[in-house]
Design an enzyme around this catalytic site. Structure first.
Site, PDB file in Angstrom:
ATOM      1  N   LYS A 151       4.526 -12.389  15.268  1.00  0.00           N
ATOM      2  CA  LYS A 151       3.512 -11.521  15.880  1.00  0.00           C
ATOM      3  C   LYS A 151       2.498 -12.285  16.727  1.00  0.00           C
ATOM      4  O   LYS A 151       1.969 -11.755  17.697  1.00  0.00           O
ATOM      5  CB  LYS A 151       2.759 -10.733  14.800  1.00  0.00           C
ATOM      6  CG  LYS A 151       3.564  -9.604  14.195  1.00  0.00           C
ATOM      7  CD  LYS A 151       2.696  -8.782  13.257  1.00  0.00           C
ATOM      8  CE  LYS A 151       3.478  -7.623  12.683  1.00  0.00           C
ATOM      9  NZ  LYS A 151       2.647  -6.705  11.923  1.00  0.00           N
ATOM     10  N   ALA A 205      -2.437  -8.552   8.583  1.00  0.00           N
ATOM     11  CA  ALA A 205      -2.589  -7.105   8.506  1.00  0.00           C
ATOM     12  C   ALA A 205      -4.068  -6.719   8.540  1.00  0.00           C
ATOM     13  O   ALA A 205      -4.456  -5.720   9.153  1.00  0.00           O
ATOM     14  CB  ALA A 205      -1.937  -6.586   7.221  1.00  0.00           C
ATOM     15  N   GLY A 230       0.478   3.604   2.314  1.00  0.00           N
ATOM     16  CA  GLY A 230       0.945   2.700   3.357  1.00  0.00           C
ATOM     17  C   GLY A 230       2.039   3.280   4.234  1.00  0.00           C
ATOM     18  O   GLY A 230       2.274   2.780   5.340  1.00  0.00           O
ATOM     19  N   ASP A 288      -0.118  -1.454  15.137  1.00  0.00           N
ATOM     20  CA  ASP A 288      -0.590  -1.415  13.740  1.00  0.00           C
ATOM     21  C   ASP A 288      -2.014  -0.875  13.691  1.00  0.00           C
ATOM     22  O   ASP A 288      -2.366  -0.083  12.810  1.00  0.00           O
ATOM     23  CB  ASP A 288      -0.590  -2.816  13.120  1.00  0.00           C
ATOM     24  CG  ASP A 288       0.809  -3.328  12.824  1.00  0.00           C
ATOM     25  OD1 ASP A 288       1.717  -2.509  12.596  1.00  0.00           O
ATOM     26  OD2 ASP A 288       0.984  -4.567  12.814  1.00  0.00           O
TER      27      ASP A 288
HETATM   28  P1  ATR Z   1      -0.310 -10.227   6.042  1.00  0.00           P
HETATM   29  O1  ATR Z   1       0.117 -10.560   7.426  1.00  0.00           O
HETATM   30  O2  ATR Z   1       0.574  -9.223   5.355  1.00  0.00           O
HETATM   31  O3  ATR Z   1      -1.758  -9.838   5.966  1.00  0.00           O
HETATM   32  P2  ATR Z   1      -0.937 -12.853   5.018  1.00  0.00           P
HETATM   33  O4  ATR Z   1      -1.499 -13.294   6.315  1.00  0.00           O
HETATM   34  O5  ATR Z   1      -0.076 -13.799   4.243  1.00  0.00           O
HETATM   35  O6  ATR Z   1      -0.052 -11.560   5.184  1.00  0.00           O
HETATM   36  O7  ATR Z   1      -2.150 -12.360   4.081  1.00  0.00           O
HETATM   37  C1  ATR Z   1      -1.961 -11.939   2.765  1.00  0.00           C
HETATM   38  C2  ATR Z   1      -3.291 -11.444   2.202  1.00  0.00           C
HETATM   39  O8  ATR Z   1      -3.099 -11.063   0.837  1.00  0.00           O
HETATM   40  C3  ATR Z   1      -4.382 -12.504   2.208  1.00  0.00           C
HETATM   41  O9  ATR Z   1      -5.636 -11.893   2.343  1.00  0.00           O
HETATM   42  C4  ATR Z   1      -4.222 -13.109   0.798  1.00  0.00           C
HETATM   43  O10 ATR Z   1      -5.363 -13.756   0.291  1.00  0.00           O
HETATM   44  P3  ATR Z   1      -5.610 -15.335   0.573  1.00  0.00           P
HETATM   45  O11 ATR Z   1      -6.034 -15.440   2.013  1.00  0.00           O
HETATM   46  O12 ATR Z   1      -6.705 -15.708  -0.383  1.00  0.00           O
HETATM   47  O13 ATR Z   1      -4.298 -16.023   0.298  1.00  0.00           O
HETATM   48  C5  ATR Z   1      -3.956 -11.843   0.020  1.00  0.00           C
HETATM   49  N1  ATR Z   1      -3.301 -12.108  -1.274  1.00  0.00           N
HETATM   50  C6  ATR Z   1      -2.005 -12.431  -1.482  1.00  0.00           C
HETATM   51  N2  ATR Z   1      -1.776 -12.599  -2.812  1.00  0.00           N
HETATM   52  C7  ATR Z   1      -2.975 -12.375  -3.442  1.00  0.00           C
HETATM   53  C8  ATR Z   1      -3.391 -12.367  -4.806  1.00  0.00           C
HETATM   54  N3  ATR Z   1      -2.532 -12.624  -5.792  1.00  0.00           N
HETATM   55  N4  ATR Z   1      -4.692 -12.080  -5.074  1.00  0.00           N
HETATM   56  C9  ATR Z   1      -5.557 -11.797  -4.086  1.00  0.00           C
HETATM   57  N5  ATR Z   1      -5.227 -11.777  -2.772  1.00  0.00           N
HETATM   58  C10 ATR Z   1      -3.947 -12.061  -2.454  1.00  0.00           C
END
Ligand code: ATR
Length: 287
Positions: A71, A135, A249, A107
């Site tokens: 993206k 996202a 979603g 999106d």
């Molecule tokens: P996307 O493009 O789907 O947003 P991403 O850039 O990998 O994917 O972001 C994932 C989001 O989910 C992030 O905000 C991540 O938090 P961190 O920046 O602290 O990693 C959050 N996330 C994923 N697993 C998590 C968990 N177990 N608890 C809290 N936040 C989580």
């Protein structure tokens, strides 16, 4: 659907891509609209965005959806980028206009239309966004464009600060941020009217987890979860149990797809049909 020598090709590129619901959703929409279009899923490994853009031009592919991990990477290889996509810094839809590739981010529009359709008008509302990843960026810019006051909370608070800083400087408004830790949530949430989860917490295979404690939910706090698998996450179930408005979603998935359909075809998308197909496919995937 009959594929002929003159069928127009669209598709989705990403890696992994085999579980994408978009081919079922878009092909049903093309068929319904009696368009000679077909939509395919193409696995594109990381680092291949340039060759993909070249191939779209060379093959006359009409349009693509772009997903993880391309993206952001694809941006330099496009001929133009819609202003909102440029601010978000990510593209999820490409339209090929006679060899000129234009990038869009549907999106953001999809999220905005989805919550509007549930009677949530964000102008002037305090909105808390959980997460600061890709996202979250689309969601935050959509909310700011709509006139909301946004607070970004993330497990990694540095990432929340960074997204808030980008959004504030590009939109010329204040964006609050903090760490997603239970102790601080109560005060941050007191004036909020909408909570949006953009984290992957609650998504299959972690469908028993929730990013937000149920005890802090209330009837006058609408909740939107962009996780669509499962459709009813623990967060949405907890919110519904309080009597709050909930938006799942599937709504954003369908509406981003509907906007892409409209960009490629120039005609209104059959949104209800697309939603029905996504819900059917999700049911198949889990049974
Ligand atoms: P996307 O493009 O789907 O947003 P991403 O850039 O990998 O994917 O972001 C994932 C989001 O989910 C992030 O905000 C991540 O938090 P961190 O920046 O602290 O990693 C959050 N996330 C994923 N697993 C998590 C968990 N177990 N608890 C809290 N936040 C989580």
């Amino acid at each position: 659907m009959r594929i002929s020598g003159s069928t127009t090709v669209c598709g989705i590129v990403g890696d992994p891509i085999q579980h994408s619901l978009s081919p079922a959703m878009q092909n049903a929409a093309f068929e319904h609209a009696e368009l000679d279009f077909v939509y395919v899923a193409l696995r594109l490994p990381r680092g291949a965005a340039k060759s993909c853009a070249d191939a779209v031009r060379a093959l006359g592919i009409r349009g693509l959806n772009v997903t993880v991990p391309h993206k952001v990477d694809v941006l330099p290889y496009l001929d133009s980028v819609d202003p909102q996509a440029a601010r978000i810094g990510a593209v999820n839809t490409i339209v090929n206009e006679g060899g000129q590739l234009c990038g869009y981010n549907t999106d953001a529009v999809g999220f905005g239309q989805g919550i509007e359709a549930h009677g949530i008008h964000v102008r002037g509302l305090d909105v808390v966004v959980l997460g600061a990843g890709g996202a979250a960026r689309a969601v935050v810019f959509s909310l700011l464009d709509g006139g909301a006051h946004v607070t970004i909370l993330n497990r990694d608070s540095g990432r929340a600060a960074s997204l808030a800083g980008d959004a504030a400087s590009l939109c010329g408004c204040r964006v609050a941020h903090g760490a997603l830790v239970e102790g601080t949530l109560e005060s941050l949430l007191s004036g909020a009217a909408l909570l949006v989860n953009t984290t992957s917490v609650g998504m299959h295979p972690l469908e028993n987890a929730t990013p937000f404690p149920a005890r802090l939910l209330r009837r006058d706090l609408a909740v939107c979860d962009i996780v669509y698998n499962p459709r009813e996450t623990v967060l949405l179930r907890d919110a519904a149990a309080c009597g709050a408005v909930t938006v799942d979603g599937v709504e954003m998935l369908v509406r981003q797809g509907a906007r892409a359909f409209e960009l490629w075809t120039g005609i209104p998308a059959p949104v209800e049909l697309m939603r029905a197909v996504v819900i059917r496919e999700l049911g198949r995937a889990t049974h």
